[in-house]
Design a protein around this motif. Structure first.
Motif, PDB file in Angstrom:
ATOM      1  N   ALA A  51       0.955  -1.240   0.076  1.00 34.22           N
ATOM      2  CA  ALA A  51       0.111  -0.063  -0.015  1.00 34.22           C
ATOM      3  C   ALA A  51       0.990   1.327   0.018  1.00 34.22           C
ATOM      4  N   GLY A  52       0.473   2.001  -0.645  1.00 34.50           N
ATOM      5  CA  GLY A  52       1.349   3.588  -0.884  1.00 34.50           C
ATOM      6  C   GLY A  52       2.537   3.242  -1.415  1.00 34.50           C
ATOM      7  N   GLY A  53       2.887   2.821  -2.434  1.00 28.17           N
ATOM      8  CA  GLY A  53       4.083   2.167  -2.962  1.00 28.17           C
ATOM      9  C   GLY A  53       5.153   3.282  -3.203  1.00 28.17           C
ATOM     10  N   ALA A  54       4.691   4.376  -3.335  1.00 29.44           N
ATOM     11  CA  ALA A  54       5.370   5.775  -3.569  1.00 29.44           C
ATOM     12  C   ALA A  54       6.102   6.414  -2.353  1.00 29.44           C
ATOM     13  N   GLY A  55       5.724   5.691  -1.020  1.00 24.54           N
ATOM     14  CA  GLY A  55       6.297   6.301   0.028  1.00 24.54           C
ATOM     15  C   GLY A  55       7.635   5.376   0.066  1.00 24.54           C
ATOM     16  N   ALA A  56       8.545   5.948   1.076  1.00 25.84           N
ATOM     17  CA  ALA A  56       9.968   5.284   1.341  1.00 25.84           C
ATOM     18  C   ALA A  56       9.610   3.891   1.849  1.00 25.84           C
ATOM     19  N   VAL A  57       8.785   3.564   2.785  1.00 22.03           N
ATOM     20  CA  VAL A  57       8.603   2.065   3.264  1.00 22.03           C
ATOM     21  C   VAL A  57       7.922   1.280   2.037  1.00 22.03           C
ATOM     22  N   GLY A  58       7.043   1.888   1.467  1.00 18.59           N
ATOM     23  CA  GLY A  58       6.153   1.087   0.410  1.00 18.59           C
ATOM     24  C   GLY A  58       7.250   0.741  -0.551  1.00 18.59           C
ATOM     25  N   HIS A  59       8.047   1.828  -1.020  1.00 19.38           N
ATOM     26  CA  HIS A  59       9.086   1.496  -2.132  1.00 19.38           C
ATOM     27  C   HIS A  59      10.044   0.318  -1.409  1.00 19.38           C
ATOM     28  N   ALA A  60      10.694   0.314  -0.283  1.00 20.80           N
ATOM     29  CA  ALA A  60      11.360  -0.630  -0.004  1.00 20.80           C
ATOM     30  C   ALA A  60      10.558  -2.092   0.158  1.00 20.80           C
ATOM     31  N   VAL A  61       9.433  -1.918   0.552  1.00 23.39           N
ATOM     32  CA  VAL A  61       8.422  -3.302   0.356  1.00 23.39           C
ATOM     33  C   VAL A  61       8.582  -3.833  -1.055  1.00 23.39           C
ATOM     34  N   ILE A  62       8.157  -3.008  -1.939  1.00 19.50           N
ATOM     35  CA  ILE A  62       8.309  -3.203  -3.331  1.00 19.50           C
ATOM     36  C   ILE A  62       9.367  -3.950  -3.890  1.00 19.50           C
ATOM     37  N   GLN A  63      10.750  -3.303  -3.222  1.00 18.30           N
ATOM     38  CA  GLN A  63      12.052  -3.710  -3.911  1.00 18.30           C
ATOM     39  C   GLN A  63      12.475  -4.964  -3.140  1.00 18.30           C
ATOM     40  N   LEU A  64      12.370  -5.228  -1.867  1.00 15.06           N
ATOM     41  CA  LEU A  64      12.715  -6.354  -0.966  1.00 15.06           C
ATOM     42  C   LEU A  64      11.653  -7.767  -1.540  1.00 15.06           C
ATOM     43  N   ALA A  65      10.451  -7.268  -1.758  1.00 18.89           N
ATOM     44  CA  ALA A  65       9.385  -8.194  -2.081  1.00 18.89           C
ATOM     45  C   ALA A  65       9.808  -8.998  -3.368  1.00 18.89           C
ATOM     46  N   ARG A  66      10.245  -7.864  -4.465  1.00 16.01           N
ATOM     47  CA  ARG A  66      10.577  -8.281  -5.698  1.00 16.01           C
ATOM     48  C   ARG A  66      11.895  -9.091  -5.593  1.00 16.01           C
ATOM     49  N   TRP A  67      12.820  -8.651  -5.093  1.00 15.72           N
ATOM     50  CA  TRP A  67      14.279  -9.277  -4.958  1.00 15.72           C
ATOM     51  C   TRP A  67      14.039 -10.749  -4.566  1.00 15.72           C
ATOM     52  N   ALA A  68      13.232 -11.158  -3.357  1.00 15.97           N
ATOM     53  CA  ALA A  68      12.803 -12.299  -3.020  1.00 15.97           C
ATOM     54  C   ALA A  68      11.802 -13.055  -3.727  1.00 15.97           C
ATOM     55  N   GLY A  69      11.347 -12.751  -4.821  1.00 18.83           N
ATOM     56  CA  GLY A  69      10.639 -13.715  -5.908  1.00 18.83           C
ATOM     57  C   GLY A  69       9.115 -13.487  -5.776  1.00 18.83           C
ATOM     58  N   ALA A  70       8.612 -12.499  -5.006  1.00 20.87           N
ATOM     59  CA  ALA A  70       7.506 -12.422  -5.123  1.00 20.87           C
ATOM     60  C   ALA A  70       6.636 -11.842  -6.269  1.00 20.87           C
ATOM     61  N   THR A  71       5.100 -11.982  -6.448  1.00 21.51           N
ATOM     62  CA  THR A  71       4.623 -10.901  -7.450  1.00 21.51           C
ATOM     63  C   THR A  71       4.105 -10.042  -6.585  1.00 21.51           C
ATOM     64  N   VAL A  72       4.624  -8.732  -7.067  1.00 24.16           N
ATOM     65  CA  VAL A  72       4.250  -7.336  -6.252  1.00 24.16           C
ATOM     66  C   VAL A  72       3.243  -6.572  -6.784  1.00 24.16           C
ATOM     67  N   ILE A  73       2.233  -6.283  -5.899  1.00 21.71           N
ATOM     68  CA  ILE A  73       1.273  -5.113  -6.521  1.00 21.71           C
ATOM     69  C   ILE A  73       1.355  -3.932  -5.514  1.00 21.71           C
ATOM     70  N   SER A  74       1.160  -2.675  -5.958  1.00 17.50           N
ATOM     71  CA  SER A  74       1.191  -1.785  -5.208  1.00 17.50           C
ATOM     72  C   SER A  74      -0.128  -0.758  -5.770  1.00 17.50           C
ATOM     73  N   THR A  75      -0.630  -0.150  -4.482  1.00 19.49           N
ATOM     74  CA  THR A  75      -1.718   0.667  -4.683  1.00 19.49           C
ATOM     75  C   THR A  75      -1.242   2.174  -4.485  1.00 19.49           C
ATOM     76  N   VAL A  76      -1.524   3.000  -5.514  1.00 24.56           N
ATOM     77  CA  VAL A  76      -1.303   4.442  -5.369  1.00 24.56           C
ATOM     78  C   VAL A  76      -2.421   5.164  -5.567  1.00 24.56           C
ATOM     79  N   SER A  77      -2.432   6.580  -5.460  1.00 23.41           N
ATOM     80  CA  SER A  77      -3.512   7.557  -5.583  1.00 23.41           C
ATOM     81  C   SER A  77      -3.312   8.391  -6.801  1.00 23.41           C
ATOM     82  N   SER A  78      -2.267   8.527  -7.478  1.00 19.72           N
ATOM     83  CA  SER A  78      -2.220   9.150  -8.797  1.00 19.72           C
ATOM     84  C   SER A  78      -1.429   8.547  -9.816  1.00 19.72           C
TER      85      SER A  78
END
Length: 338
Positions: free
Chosen positions: A159-186
């Motif tokens: 959630a909130g993939g443009a924020g600092a924590v959301g950004h790190a979640v995306i990057q770490l999850a992708r590195w670890a092999g997950a399918t990554v979805i993010s929700t954003v507002s714009s």
């Protein structure tokens, strides 16, 4: 040395640039010549006195940063002098953080920075990356550690993939092999989440976000890293799989959380609330090792091209850096040391 201090809680105007003696490291400590200091919402909240006790008469703020060790205390390997490091929780339980030319921290809070990583990367780790690691490693069926393949066949929603924590979640999850979805507002934030590595980006202000996510993950999402629980709980429960995990690290917007107990019981939902201060040493040590490995693999780059714009301020404008965080600036706020 030049350092930022505050003596009373309040707005950014309480921050003051002063001269202080260069501190000497004590037993088990290292002194770091800080190159870049990272600013997080928790730093701003501590300065304002929101949920943080002020335990020292004068405080230098900021938990995160990066620089070079230039002195060590008793019991620390002298070979660490000259080592490039990233810092985390520098001001936790201590009066002096990283908003200074020199910062003294316990040796374990100065982590070797991989050779190919710049100081901007190092200063952007700390709170965001360690929080993201925790969010991704609390599910009932694991994993407890992250590495390539650790999240294979898992679906993660940031959630909130443009924020600092959301950004790190995306990057770490992708590195670890997950399918990554993010929700954003714009659309602009959608571009950032995609640049960070999200496989799918859903603008929750356009159309039926739950239907869009369910189309991507018909069986539901395994782990949701949540930044605004009150606002997003209905969407989260609509897309979470049975025995899925909601990892909650903030409630941005302050919307009250209204919980349908029966619904969450039927889903066997696991709620995990996260804060680094009380996570415990085993959790932090595992996160530090895994985050450093991800950095060494080039998995946590920063900058607009990688989904996290950098907003640089000089030390004498630390108050403006805090104002940028308070105003919800998109990207990572950094303070450059002279």
């Amino acid at each position: 040395m030049k350092t930022i201090v505050y003596r009373d809680n309040g707005g950014p105007e309480v921050l003051e640039l002063v001269e202080r003696d260069v501190p000497a490291p004590g037993a088990g400590e290292v002194r770091v010549r800080v190159a870049v200091s990272g600013v997080n919402p928790t730093d701003v909240q501590a300065r304002a006195g929101m949920g943080h006790a002020k335990n020292f008469p004068e405080i230098t703020p900021h938990h995160d940063g990066a620089g070079t060790i230039d002195a060590v205390g008793e019991g620390v390997d002298p070979g660490r002098v000259g080592q490039r490091v990233w810092l985390f929780m520098a001001a936790a339980g201590r009066p002096a953080g990283t908003a200074a030319e020199y910062s003294v921290v316990p040796a374990e809070r100065a982590v070797p920075l991989p050779d190919d990583a710049g100081f901007d990367v190092g200063a952007a780790l700390g709170v965001p990356a360690l929080t993201a690691h925790r969010a991704l490693t609390v599910a009932e069926d694991g994993p407890r550690r992250l590495a390539p393949g650790a999240l294979k066949d898992k679906v993660v929603l940031a959630a909130g993939g443009a924020g600092a924590v959301g950004h790190a979640v995306i990057q770490l999850a992708r590195w670890a092999g997950a399918t990554v979805i993010s929700t954003v507002s714009s659309p602009g934030k959608a571009r950032l989440a995609a640049a960070a590595g999200a496989h799918h980006v859903v603008n929750y202000r356009e159309g039926d976000a739950a239907a869009a996510i369910r189309e991507i993950a018909p069986d539901g999402v395994d782990v949701i890293a949540e930044v605004a629980l009150g606002a997003n709980l209905e969407l989260d429960l609509s897309v979470l799989r049975f025995r899925g995990t909601l990892s909650v690290y903030a409630n941005q917007g302050g919307v009250p959380v209204e919980l349908d107990v029966r619904r969450t019981m039927v889903l066997n939902t696991r709620f995990q609330f996260l804060v680094l201060y009380t996570a415990g040493p085993e959790v932090l040590n595992a996160a530090i090792e895994d985050v450093t490995a991800a950095v060494a693999d080039g998995a946590l780059p920063v900058g607009e091209d990688h989904g996290l714009p950098l907003l640089h301020f000089p030390l004498d404008r630390a108050a403006d850096a805090h104002r940028a965080v308070e105003s919800g600036a998109v990207g990572k706020v950094l303070v450059d040391l002279p």
